[in-house]
Design a protein around this motif. Structure first.
Motif, PDB file in Angstrom:
ATOM      1  N   PRO A  15     -25.614  26.051  24.027  1.00 27.59           N
ATOM      2  CA  PRO A  15     -27.045  26.599  23.626  1.00 27.59           C
ATOM      3  C   PRO A  15     -27.052  28.315  23.572  1.00 27.59           C
ATOM      4  O   PRO A  15     -27.815  28.769  22.830  1.00 27.59           O
ATOM      5  N   HIS A  64     -27.391  12.710  23.917  1.00 30.15           N
ATOM      6  CA  HIS A  64     -28.302  13.168  24.766  1.00 30.15           C
ATOM      7  C   HIS A  64     -29.439  13.866  24.118  1.00 30.15           C
ATOM      8  O   HIS A  64     -29.220  14.350  23.156  1.00 30.15           O
ATOM      9  N   ASP A  68     -29.634  21.389  21.908  1.00 29.95           N
ATOM     10  CA  ASP A  68     -28.454  21.722  21.146  1.00 29.95           C
ATOM     11  C   ASP A  68     -27.767  20.686  20.631  1.00 29.95           C
ATOM     12  O   ASP A  68     -26.835  20.872  19.884  1.00 29.95           O
ATOM     13  N   HIS A  69     -28.250  19.514  20.536  1.00 30.99           N
ATOM     14  CA  HIS A  69     -27.812  18.343  20.065  1.00 30.99           C
ATOM     15  C   HIS A  69     -28.521  17.405  19.185  1.00 30.99           C
ATOM     16  O   HIS A  69     -27.961  16.470  18.573  1.00 30.99           O
ATOM     17  N   ASP A 182     -21.996  15.934  26.898  1.00 30.68           N
ATOM     18  CA  ASP A 182     -22.119  16.912  27.931  1.00 30.68           C
ATOM     19  C   ASP A 182     -22.090  16.214  29.211  1.00 30.68           C
ATOM     20  O   ASP A 182     -22.942  15.076  29.549  1.00 30.68           O
ATOM     21  N   HIS A 257     -17.882  22.333  22.492  1.00 29.98           N
ATOM     22  CA  HIS A 257     -18.999  22.725  23.141  1.00 29.98           C
ATOM     23  C   HIS A 257     -18.655  23.700  24.469  1.00 29.98           C
ATOM     24  O   HIS A 257     -18.939  23.487  25.655  1.00 29.98           O
TER      25      HIS A 257
HETATM   26 ZN   LIG Z   1     -25.242  20.625  25.165  1.00 28.79          ZN
END
Ligand SMILES: [Zn+2]
Ligand SMILES: [Zn+2]
Length: 301
Positions: A15, A64, A68-69, A182, A257
């Motif tokens: 993020p 999830h 940011d996804h 994540d 990531h």
């Molecule tokens: Zn993330």
């Protein structure tokens, strides 16, 4: 002859803002099947530069519900539609996906109507639609998709309090890749990664992340620094992921990531993975946006 089995990275960042890394997203290319995995900020804009036509992606899966996804999903739906999709996008994921898709489709409902009016008869109405399949997830990998030789499995990971959070394993042409999503270090990831040819993992470098927090604090942003101090509690760190790669006997390790969210800088990337080769002897790479990495059969099974 081996069939194409690649991972094309759209966004390799986390993020935190970076000039070079977009939000999390990649495409699994398995023969003629393209599967989008996550679609964070900017990731949809990377698809065409990465050499893939959005209309050729018919399946999307999500790890999830962190922003940011997911926040580039509406842009992806639009790009896929206007680049020629004639059938609905199929979305798979754990609970929450239908709500997410319904919300994004509501946000772009007017846009779809306007573009349809701009280009009568040229945009297929089915191409802007989305069909969602939600699955339950457990600690052990379970298949939820099997088509044209590609098998996709999901397993639960530990990104608490994000529940559910999942990782994925893709099997194709006698090879396999595991994507951690994540996560913290957890047994389910270790089990899913056992003997896999390629592991793509979340990774936080503790020393570099601590320096980043200090920089943020020295800029007078102590409230942000205090939020950042919580981040290592819900992400696997570089030492843990290296030990996991060793213990699981994976063929090759790719970090994506990244925390902190590095620019494309050879020196900083080398610092990020410093010492990891002392623990794990296989290849260790840091993914960059737009990179295509082939899932190679591991050398020492
Ligand atoms: Zn993330
Ligand atoms: Zn997350």
């Amino acid at each position: 002859m081996a069939q194409a089995f690649d991972v094309v990275f759209l966004g390799t960042g986390s993020p935190l803002p970076s000039p070079d890394r977009c939000g999390c997203g990649c495409i699994i290319v398995a023969g003629n099947t393209n599967v989008l995995v996550d679609c964070g900020y900017g990731a949809a804009r990377r698809i065409v530069p990465a050499g893939i036509i959005p209309a050729q992606i018919d399946v999307a899966i999500f790890t999830h519900m962190h922003t940011d996804h997911i926040t580039d999903v509406p842009d992806f739906i639009n790009q896929r539609w206007v680049s020629g999709a004639t059938k609905p996008l199929r979305v798979f994921g754990p609970a929450g996906k239908q709500k997410m898709i319904t919300g994004f489709l509501m946000a772009i409902e007017d846009d779809i109507r306007f573009r349809t009016a701009h280009h009568p008869g040229k945009l297929h109405p089915q191409g802007a639609k989305v069909e969602v399949t939600e699955f339950t997830v457990s600690q052990t990998p379970e298949a939820f998709f099997a088509e044209e030789g590609l098998v996709l499995e999901s397993f639960e990971v530990d990104h608490f309090p994000v529940v559910p959070a999942v990782g994925y394993r893709a099997k194709f042409d006698g090879r396999s890749v595991v994507l951690s999503g994540d996560t913290n270090l957890c047994d389910s990831l270790l089990n899913a990664a056992q003997g896999t040819d390629l592991l793509i993992s979340d990774a936080l470098n503790p020393a570099m992340f601590a320096q980043y927090i200090e920089r943020v604090r020295s800029m007078g942003r102590s409230n942000v620094a205090s939020i950042l101090e919580d981040v290592p509690s819900y992400h696997i760190n570089t030492q843990e992921v290296t030990q996991l790669a060793r213990d699981a006997g994976v063929g090759s390790l790719v970090l994506s990531h990244l925390l902190p969210n590095l620019p494309n800088n050879d020196e900083m990337e080398a610092a990020f993975k410093a010492g990891m080769s002392d623990i794990y002897s296989g290849p260790i790479r840091l993914a960059r946006d737009l990179q295509r990495i082939t899932v190679e059969k591991r050398v020492n099974p």
